[in-house]
Design an enzyme around this catalytic site. Structure first.
Site, PDB file in Angstrom:
ATOM      1  N   HIS A 156      -6.757  -9.956   5.705  1.00 52.60           N
ATOM      2  CA  HIS A 156      -5.907 -11.127   6.579  1.00 52.60           C
ATOM      3  C   HIS A 156      -6.484 -12.054   6.911  1.00 52.60           C
ATOM      4  O   HIS A 156      -5.789 -12.894   7.604  1.00 52.60           O
ATOM      5  CB  HIS A 156      -5.514 -10.001   7.998  1.00 52.60           C
ATOM      6  CG  HIS A 156      -4.591  -8.969   7.482  1.00 52.60           C
ATOM      7  ND1 HIS A 156      -3.261  -8.869   6.707  1.00 52.60           N
ATOM      8  CD2 HIS A 156      -4.797  -7.530   7.905  1.00 52.60           C
ATOM      9  CE1 HIS A 156      -2.757  -7.714   6.737  1.00 52.60           C
ATOM     10  NE2 HIS A 156      -3.615  -6.795   7.387  1.00 52.60           N
ATOM     11  N   ASP A 193      -2.433  -2.036  -0.020  1.00 50.50           N
ATOM     12  CA  ASP A 193      -2.423  -1.618   1.455  1.00 50.50           C
ATOM     13  C   ASP A 193      -1.087  -1.482   2.017  1.00 50.50           C
ATOM     14  O   ASP A 193      -0.199  -1.986   1.392  1.00 50.50           O
ATOM     15  CB  ASP A 193      -3.416  -2.579   2.444  1.00 50.50           C
ATOM     16  CG  ASP A 193      -3.503  -2.167   3.819  1.00 50.50           C
ATOM     17  OD1 ASP A 193      -3.859  -1.241   4.283  1.00 50.50           O
ATOM     18  OD2 ASP A 193      -3.122  -3.103   4.432  1.00 50.50           O
ATOM     19  N   HIS A 195      -0.257  -3.246   4.515  1.00 52.68           N
ATOM     20  CA  HIS A 195       0.159  -4.583   4.981  1.00 52.68           C
ATOM     21  C   HIS A 195      -0.209  -5.420   3.833  1.00 52.68           C
ATOM     22  O   HIS A 195      -0.867  -5.475   3.063  1.00 52.68           O
ATOM     23  CB  HIS A 195      -0.878  -4.840   5.977  1.00 52.68           C
ATOM     24  CG  HIS A 195      -0.764  -4.055   7.217  1.00 52.68           C
ATOM     25  ND1 HIS A 195      -1.830  -3.657   8.209  1.00 52.68           N
ATOM     26  CD2 HIS A 195       0.416  -3.214   7.929  1.00 52.68           C
ATOM     27  CE1 HIS A 195      -1.482  -3.068   9.243  1.00 52.68           C
ATOM     28  NE2 HIS A 195      -0.032  -2.709   8.909  1.00 52.68           N
TER      29      HIS A 195
END
Length: 272
Positions: A156, A193, A195
């Site tokens: 991220h 993942d 996300h």
């Protein structure tokens, strides 16, 4: 050089320094429509996850069958292949003060879910350095492939923002290292993942030499990232995929010299 056909064909990167990144506890549960409080539990990115995974590898005998690969601290120049020097200095300063986001400064940002402690900066340096050492081991032939059990995670993190528990983008730094040091012309990164790997996508979105495939739960975190309009850019670039996507076919067609699997230990929306 070892024979990669023997029992040590898979490398393992792990370092006790990863556990010094103290994320504390968390009581807030985020949903698509809001949030609510529960009794505190260890943070979703707690050190116990990494520690228990290593213990599992040890006690099942898997670690003994793997080739140990030492981690090392990434240098400022190596981190700067993606992150700004101001951001790196800002993360260092915040770690020394055990800052909990949100933070917004001239050097960058830390979101409200990302926690730093005095041990976080060194852990993050060794995580990025460990990712590069895993690449080195594979490309130089001391391991056929490598499992890097890194902490803190990275997918991220953007060039100047820490978010989703991530400080430095380990896989981006490792991919840039492979290209710079070993002259690789093509790299594929598969991000698996719950996300979306927004930071990794941002790093290579305009770079036709890197294929990024993200396998994630649609429209969860970060919010409103990776729209379908960004499916393909120029040469086959970014594929935002569901889990039934025929990834094997993509690999067969692209055949990159180096493939990196960026994997977080989360499989669904309910991962707290």
């Amino acid at each position: 050089m070892m024979d990669v056909g023997d029992k040590c064909s898979t490398g393992l990167v792990y370092d006790e320094r990863f556990l010094a990144h103290d994320t504390g506890v968390e009581a807030t549960v985020l949903t698509r429509t809001g949030s609510f409080e529960l009794s505190p539990l260890p943070h979703p990115s707690a050190s116990t996850i990494t520690q228990r995974t290593k213990e599992f590898l040890d006690r099942t005998g898997l670690a003994a069958r793997m080739h140990p690969i030492a981690a090392r601290p990434a240098t400022l120049a190596e981190l700067s292949s993606y992150h700004t020097t101001e951001y790196i200095a800002g993360i260092h300063a915040c770690a020394q003060e055990s800052i909990h986001g949100p933070v917004s400064a001239s050097w960058g940002e830390i979101d409200d879910e990302t926690v730093l402690s005095p041990g976080s900066f060194e852990a993050a340096l060794y995580a990025a350095g460990g990712a590069m050492n895993a690449v080195q081991a594979v490309l130089e032939g001391s391991a056929r492939n490598a499992y890097a059990l890194l902490r803190p995670p990275g997918h991220h993190a953007t060039r100047n923002q820490a978010m989703g528990f991530c400080l430095f983008n380990n896989v981006v730094v490792a991919a840039q290292y492979a290209r710079r040091v070993y002259g690789l012309e093509r790299v594929m990164i598969v991000d698996w993942d719950v996300h979306h790997g927004n930071g990794t996508q941002d790093a290579f979105y305009a770079d036709s030499a890197v294929l990024f495939v993200s396998l994630h739960q649609q429209d969860w975190f970060p919010e409103a990232v990776g729209p379908w309009s960004k499916l393909v850019v120029g040469p086959v670039k970014v594929i935002r995929s569901t889990f039934h996507y025929r990834l094997g076919r993509v690999i067969e067609v692209i055949v990159p010299p180096l493939s990196n699997l960026s994997c977080r230990l989360r499989a669904s929306i309910i991962h707290n």
